[in-house]
Design an enzyme around this catalytic site. Sequence first.
Site, PDB file in Angstrom:
ATOM      1  N   GLU A 295      39.096  32.587  42.129  1.00  0.00           N
ATOM      2  CA  GLU A 295      38.453  32.209  43.330  1.00  0.00           C
ATOM      3  C   GLU A 295      37.858  33.395  43.875  1.00  0.00           C
ATOM      4  O   GLU A 295      38.548  34.463  43.814  1.00  0.00           O
ATOM      5  CB  GLU A 295      39.754  31.612  44.409  1.00  0.00           C
ATOM      6  CG  GLU A 295      40.142  30.331  43.835  1.00  0.00           C
ATOM      7  CD  GLU A 295      39.343  29.144  43.711  1.00  0.00           C
ATOM      8  OE1 GLU A 295      38.131  29.319  44.236  1.00  0.00           O
ATOM      9  OE2 GLU A 295      39.182  28.228  42.842  1.00  0.00           O
ATOM     10  N   CYS A 329      37.798  35.480  52.461  1.00  0.00           N
ATOM     11  CA  CYS A 329      36.966  35.132  51.677  1.00  0.00           C
ATOM     12  C   CYS A 329      36.027  33.896  52.200  1.00  0.00           C
ATOM     13  O   CYS A 329      35.103  33.436  52.347  1.00  0.00           O
ATOM     14  CB  CYS A 329      37.283  34.360  50.467  1.00  0.00           C
ATOM     15  SG  CYS A 329      38.622  33.359  50.620  1.00  0.00           S
TER      16      CYS A 329
HETATM   17  P1  NAD Z   1      38.314  42.969  44.098  1.00  0.00           P
HETATM   18  O1  NAD Z   1      37.681  42.171  43.048  1.00  0.00           O
HETATM   19  O2  NAD Z   1      37.902  44.309  44.350  1.00  0.00           O
HETATM   20  O3  NAD Z   1      39.868  43.248  43.662  1.00  0.00           O
HETATM   21  C1  NAD Z   1      40.561  42.324  43.365  1.00  0.00           C
HETATM   22  C2  NAD Z   1      41.571  42.559  42.199  1.00  0.00           C
HETATM   23  O4  NAD Z   1      41.036  42.847  40.886  1.00  0.00           O
HETATM   24  C3  NAD Z   1      42.392  43.993  42.523  1.00  0.00           C
HETATM   25  O5  NAD Z   1      43.696  43.763  42.036  1.00  0.00           O
HETATM   26  C4  NAD Z   1      41.918  44.981  41.764  1.00  0.00           C
HETATM   27  O6  NAD Z   1      42.393  45.849  41.334  1.00  0.00           O
HETATM   28  C5  NAD Z   1      41.335  43.719  40.239  1.00  0.00           C
HETATM   29  N1  NAD Z   1      40.387  44.555  39.680  1.00  0.00           N
HETATM   30  C6  NAD Z   1      39.136  45.244  39.987  1.00  0.00           C
HETATM   31  N2  NAD Z   1      38.554  45.564  38.800  1.00  0.00           N
HETATM   32  C7  NAD Z   1      39.378  45.022  37.680  1.00  0.00           C
HETATM   33  C8  NAD Z   1      39.032  45.301  36.360  1.00  0.00           C
HETATM   34  N3  NAD Z   1      38.217  45.585  35.788  1.00  0.00           N
HETATM   35  N4  NAD Z   1      40.176  44.553  35.660  1.00  0.00           N
HETATM   36  C9  NAD Z   1      41.213  44.008  36.166  1.00  0.00           C
HETATM   37  N5  NAD Z   1      41.522  44.103  37.434  1.00  0.00           N
HETATM   38  C10 NAD Z   1      40.447  44.591  38.304  1.00  0.00           C
HETATM   39  O7  NAD Z   1      38.565  41.953  45.568  1.00  0.00           O
HETATM   40  P2  NAD Z   1      39.200  42.612  46.755  1.00  0.00           P
HETATM   41  O8  NAD Z   1      38.619  43.365  47.462  1.00  0.00           O
HETATM   42  O9  NAD Z   1      40.768  42.768  46.711  1.00  0.00           O
HETATM   43  O10 NAD Z   1      39.205  40.924  47.484  1.00  0.00           O
HETATM   44  C11 NAD Z   1      38.206  40.849  48.439  1.00  0.00           C
HETATM   45  C12 NAD Z   1      37.566  39.814  47.599  1.00  0.00           C
HETATM   46  O11 NAD Z   1      38.110  38.699  47.335  1.00  0.00           O
HETATM   47  C13 NAD Z   1      36.244  39.274  48.554  1.00  0.00           C
HETATM   48  O12 NAD Z   1      35.167  39.014  47.724  1.00  0.00           O
HETATM   49  C14 NAD Z   1      36.768  37.905  48.664  1.00  0.00           C
HETATM   50  O13 NAD Z   1      35.798  36.962  49.213  1.00  0.00           O
HETATM   51  C15 NAD Z   1      37.869  37.429  47.749  1.00  0.00           C
HETATM   52  N6  NAD Z   1      38.626  36.364  47.985  1.00  0.00           N
HETATM   53  C16 NAD Z   1      38.460  35.230  47.693  1.00  0.00           C
HETATM   54  C17 NAD Z   1      39.331  34.190  47.923  1.00  0.00           C
HETATM   55  C18 NAD Z   1      39.101  32.636  47.386  1.00  0.00           C
HETATM   56  O14 NAD Z   1      39.990  32.134  47.518  1.00  0.00           O
HETATM   57  N7  NAD Z   1      38.164  32.461  46.809  1.00  0.00           N
HETATM   58  C19 NAD Z   1      40.615  34.636  48.655  1.00  0.00           C
HETATM   59  C20 NAD Z   1      40.697  35.794  48.878  1.00  0.00           C
HETATM   60  C21 NAD Z   1      39.847  36.826  48.627  1.00  0.00           C
END
Ligand code: NAD
Length: 545
Positions: A295, A329
Amino acid sequence: MSNSTPSLPLPENEPVMGFAPGSPERAELKATLADMMKEPLEIPMWIGGEAVKTGNLVEIRAPFDHDLVLGHYHAGGADETRAAIDAALAARAEWAALPWWQRASVFRRASELLEGPFRQRINAATMLGQSKNCFQAEVDAACELIDFFRFNCYYAEHLYAEQPPRSPNSMWNQTELRGLEGFVFAITPFNFTSICANLCAAPALMGNAVVWKPSPTQIYSAQVIVELFEAAGLPKGVINMVLAEDPVPVGDTALKHPDLAGVHFTGSTPTFQYIFRTVGENVANYKTYPRLVGETGGKDFVVVHTSANVPAVITALVRGAFEYQGQKCSAASRAYVPTSLWDEVKAGLARDLATIQMGTPLDFRNFVNSVIDERSFEKISGYIQQAKDSPDAEVIFGGECDRSKGWFIQPTVILAKTPDFLTMREEVFGPVLTIYVYPDAEWTETLELCDKTSPYALTGAVFADDRHVIEQASRALVHSAGNFYINDKPTGAVVGQQPFGGARASGTNDKAGAPQNLLRWVSARSIKETFAPPVDYRYPFLAAE
Ligand code: NAD
């Protein structure tokens, strides 16, 4: 295997506490906050049920106060990830073999603990670590997580009870929902404590063992989740938490592992695309095809028709765009307003924004708090600066960014002069709403614009009183949002009421907290038992005339 008739009652959603002055929950929360701020916390990893310390300590500071050190966490990398995978694989078979109700009991117990003794601790941790006000923390960390636990157990029972419709007397047909063979990798975002716990708990409930990598900016409340799972009696190794500043060594170790059985991800679209690509590149190496559930981002819209109720539009925009600083999000981040209503909408926004207070979540009068960290601050302020510099946009409210005390960004409204201005298309993930004012006569074209302008399709809302117009918008935007709202803000989905998730660039739309999601964490086995098997290979048609 299944049991017979489902016995769990349909859960009620957890009531949201109000925290009004003088209320007991406010007093308890304030005392918990004071208590937690006394001592910085030392947070280890959690592998095989043991605290793992690397000595590589990373500081956690409150996003709203650079001087407030909340604690330190022990950072790991590839070695600790391998240890966590080994622990998950060691715990998996025994956990999966438990009757489903034994697993569900752990999470039902967690929901009771969260409703009671853990409630204000998880709220306080979310306020301090993620800069949420008390109400935003309560709807997320307490209520939504309690709902996830309870509704998932309820749905799981129904899924296990669902059996093939026919078993003739001579045989018995059954469906067994097996946990996946391998481990599930849960990668979680900073912005919802409940999502972080649920991305681990939902696969575990269905008989999987999990390796969890929380976001570095959610580790403070992640520690409370670990304590909650332990207190609920989760067996060692079923969920394992690895902490890291740099996600790549952890991510690559887990994503390329032959026993990877699934990824449960919530976060940004580019990160999910990286995960998808990495799994694709390694597809020949896995023992089973990994399930990929993600998501991701949104560019969530509010489309206003000339028949709309204007005060309702204004409130939806203010709450939808600025609660939790727009770091949802689902946050309303682009709006289409007809020319004839614009003056009234603009005046209402000006009136409301003038009353909104911004500051520390420790002062309960603040509606808006800081954004999560420097990276977000830079990104959001960069978008605002581009709007200030562009002839195609005008910052009409807010626009100030102040990093002196914490990562504070004023609620900001940008007026876009072209419908495809940058902030009408891209996810800003901050307190920034962009509005495009369209000619009244171009309603149908505006629906088309709304559908085509951004690659995302997470949430969206239409405001109209004309029933034909509502139906028209609902059809025109059928693929533009996984959660579609009529005369309501596009945020605040409730578990069991509006299952949440989006398609297109917003994710795989597997609807967290719903049966669709749980089904991704099982692999069905069809079992046919024949009581009196045939003992002669010849069919009747072979007989002589
Ligand atoms: P992000 O993508 O920066 O990080 C999410 C997770 O992924 C973190 O734990 C991060 O450390 C990890 N990550 C990043 N690069 C990685 C890699 N190469 N390998 C493995 N893990 C990795 O997102 P964020 O800033 O924490 O959250 C915000 C984002 O989440 C926004 O885009 C928001 O829209 C989305 N979001 C979506 C929903 C939904 O239900 N659609 C809900 C909440 C947040």
